[in-house]
Design a protein around this motif. Sequence first.
Motif, mmCIF file in Angstrom:
data_model
loop_
_atom_site.group_PDB
_atom_site.id
_atom_site.type_symbol
_atom_site.label_atom_id
_atom_site.label_comp_id
_atom_site.label_asym_id
_atom_site.label_seq_id
_atom_site.Cartn_x
_atom_site.Cartn_y
_atom_site.Cartn_z
ATOM 1 N N ASN A 1 36.933 43.238 43.435
ATOM 2 C CA ASN A 1 37.381 43.844 44.781
ATOM 3 C C ASN A 1 36.974 43.096 46.009
ATOM 4 O O ASN A 1 36.564 43.261 47.154
ATOM 5 C CB ASN A 1 37.476 45.233 45.085
ATOM 6 N N ARG B 1 36.653 39.340 48.344
ATOM 7 C CA ARG B 1 37.532 38.207 48.576
ATOM 8 C C ARG B 1 36.771 36.913 48.453
ATOM 9 O O ARG B 1 35.686 36.834 48.680
ATOM 10 C CB ARG B 1 38.320 38.567 50.113
ATOM 11 N N ASP C 1 40.112 33.169 53.729
ATOM 12 C CA ASP C 1 40.235 34.030 52.531
ATOM 13 C C ASP C 1 41.584 33.457 51.467
ATOM 14 O O ASP C 1 42.540 33.156 52.223
ATOM 15 C CB ASP C 1 40.614 35.204 53.078
ATOM 16 N N SER D 1 41.632 37.087 45.810
ATOM 17 C CA SER D 1 40.700 38.105 45.260
ATOM 18 C C SER D 1 39.999 37.795 44.226
ATOM 19 O O SER D 1 40.360 36.959 43.173
ATOM 20 C CB SER D 1 41.401 39.566 45.037
ATOM 21 N N SER D 2 38.775 38.354 43.896
ATOM 22 C CA SER D 2 37.833 38.021 42.895
ATOM 23 C C SER D 2 38.179 38.689 41.687
ATOM 24 O O SER D 2 37.903 38.448 40.660
ATOM 25 C CB SER D 2 36.428 38.650 43.287
ATOM 26 N N ASP D 3 39.254 39.570 41.859
ATOM 27 C CA ASP D 3 39.795 40.212 40.560
ATOM 28 C C ASP D 3 40.437 39.218 39.669
ATOM 29 O O ASP D 3 40.641 39.587 38.550
ATOM 30 C CB ASP D 3 40.696 41.166 40.909
#
Length: 132
Positions: free
Chosen positions: A3, A5, A60, A63-65
């Motif tokens: 979660n 960015r 941005d 997401s790091s996800d």
Amino acid sequence: MKNLRVYIDKDKHETYEKLVKRGSENPDHFPFQTMKDLFMLSACLGFKHDAFEEIGSSKDIFSSDVFDEKVDIPMIISLAYAKDKNLMNLLDGRKVLDIAQGYANGGIGYVVEEVINNPGKPLNNLVEMILD
């Protein structure tokens, strides 16, 4: 590292757009399927060339996800450790990601030099760069 960015320098966003086109019919000109793929290569090249650059004005991008837990995360953690040599910082996902972002920020110029500025199709240039 969930979660969070992932950011790049705003000035470099156009370069990412030039190389990444999701669903493009012409991969010869857009050799990266995702921004994450380009980010990872840029971070590795930034490390290889000791080109760490703090991000000035940030944008941005994802997401790091989306990082793969078995491939991307260990690579990012390795970059952070190599820079800091501080095991405690590896517990802070934001610090680890900030280091990867700095290397990606410095490394994107090497991608441009090799993939875009060389004569020929970007995909062919990418393959040549990897083989060298």
